[in-house]
Design a protein around this motif. Structure first.
Motif: not given
Length: 301
Positions: A4-6, A147-162, A229-236
Motif C-alpha cells: 500500500f506504499a506511496s 546518513g540522513t538529517r532531521a527533515h520535514f516530510v509532506k504528504g506521507a502515506s498514513y496507511l503505510y505507517y498504520a 522512502t516507502d512512506g511516500g511524501g516529499t522531504v522539503t
C-alpha cells in the motif's frame, strides 16, 4: 515493502544550514543518569513544532551514539531523541521507543493533532498535520536512519505507517495552541532540572522502572531503512517546513476525522488487496486449464 506504499520520497535538493552557524554541536558523552523518575513539563503544540523545526534548520544528523547540544538542550540524535527534544522531556532520562509511552498515551487516529507522534516498537515520527482533506496523507518531522538529517516530510502515506504497526500517541502534558513565531521562556529551557530545584508551574514527576538506566537495551532498535522512502511524501527544505506549519496547512488547529481511523483504512486496503489477488489467481488457473476467461453475461444473451 508494503503493497500500500506511496511512491518514494522526493528530495527537493536543499542544503541544510551549517550547524555551526546556529550554535549546535555533537558529542559522544551520555548525559543520562540512573534515576527512574522524570520531570514532565507542560508544553504547547506550537512550541513542539517550533523545537522540531530547529533541528531541521540546524541539519542535525541521525546518530544513536551521539548527543546534540544547542539552545534547546542535549538530546540523542535519533528518532526518539528527536521526539524527546521536541516534547522537551527530562534530559536526565534515556527515552527511547520502548518507554516513550510512560509519558504519553495512545489516541485514536481521528484525534491526531500537530505535536502528537506515531510510535512503533522501533521507530517514531512527529505528526505535523494532515496534508489532505481525506486524511490519508500527513506531514511529519523525523530523524530516520544513518546518513540522513532531521527533515520535514509532506504528504506521507498514513496507511503505510498504520500497516507498519505505528500507533498515534499524545504527550500527557501537551497543551493546545501556540505558534511557530512566539517563543516562551518556560517552553525553551535548555538545561536539565537539578534534583533539588523547584518544579516549574504545572510540572509533575513520573516514576517507572522503564525509565531506569538498566531497563534500556545496550543496543537500541534500528529503524527500518525504508521508513521514509516507502512512506511516500516529499522531504522539503527548512524554509518550506516553516511556512507549511505556520500558515494553517496543517496549522495548529484540531485535525479530526469523522470518517474512519487507521484500523478501518488498513482493513479496507487489505480487503482490496485480497480481492485483486483472488481475481488474478482465478485468471491464472483458467489459463492453465486451457479455458478462456469468463465473460460477463449481458441482458438477453
Amino acid at each position: 515493502m508494503s503493497p500500500f506504499a506511496s511512491p518514494s520520497v522526493t528530495l527537493t535538493g536543499f542544503t541544510p544550514s551549517p550547524a555551526a552557524a546556529l550554535g549546535g554541536s555533537s558529542s559522544a558523552g551520555t548525559p543520562y543518569g540512573s534515576s527512574s523518575t522524570a520531570v514532565m513539563q507542560p508544553i504547547s503544540r506550537g512550541a513542539v513544532l517550533r523545537r522540531a523545526q530547529q533541528w531541521v534548520l540546524e541539519g542535525v544528523p541521525y546518530s544513536q551514539s551521539a548527543w546534540w547540544t544547542d539552545a534547546l538542550g542535549t538530546y540523542r540524535q535519533d528518532c526518539s531523541g528527536y521526539v524527546s527534544m521536541a516534547w522537551h522531556l527530562d534530559q536526565r532520562v534515556n527515552f527511547w521507543t520502548g518507554n516513550l509511552a510512560v509519558v504519553s498515551h495512545p489516541i485514536q487516529v481521528s484525534e491526531l493533532q500537530p505535536g502528537d507522534i506515531l510510535l512503533s516498537s522501533g521507530h517514531t515520527v512527529l505528526f505535523a498535520g494532515w496534508s489532505n482533506s481525506a486524511h490519508t496523507a500527513f506531514n511529519m518531522y523525523e530523524e530516520s536512519h544513518p546518513g540522513t538529517r532531521a527533515h520535514f516530510v509532506k504528504g506521507a502515506s498514513y496507511l503505510y505507517y498504520a500497516v507498519g504497526g505505528f500507533v498515534p500517541y499524545r504527550y500527557n502534558l501537551i497543551q493546545d495552541g501556540g505558534s511557530l513565531t512566539e517563543a516562551s521562556s518556560s517552553e525553551a529551557g535548555a538545561g536539565p532540572l537539578p534534583s533539588s530545584a523547584a518544579l516549574p508551574p504545572g510540572a509533575v514527576t513520573v516514576t517507572s522502572p522503564l525509565l531506569a538506566a538498566g531497563s534500556v537495551p545496550a543496543t537500541l532498535p534500528e529503524p527500518p531503512a525504508i521508513a521514509w522512502t516507502d512512506g511516500g511524501g516529499t522531504v522539503t527544505g527548512p524554509d518550506e517546513a516553516t511556512v507549511t506549519a505556520s500558515t494553517g496547512d496543517p496549522g495548529l488547529v484540531s485535525a479530526k476525522s469523522s470518517s474512519s481511523d487507521g484500523t478501518t483504512v488498513a482493513m479496507i486496503g487489505t480487503a482490496c488487496a485480497a480481492i485483486l489477488t483472488a481475481g488474478a489467481l482465478r485468471l491464472l488457473w483458467r489459463t492453465r486449464q486451457g479455458r478462456p476467461p469468463a465473460r460477463r453475461r449481458t441482458p438477453g444473451a
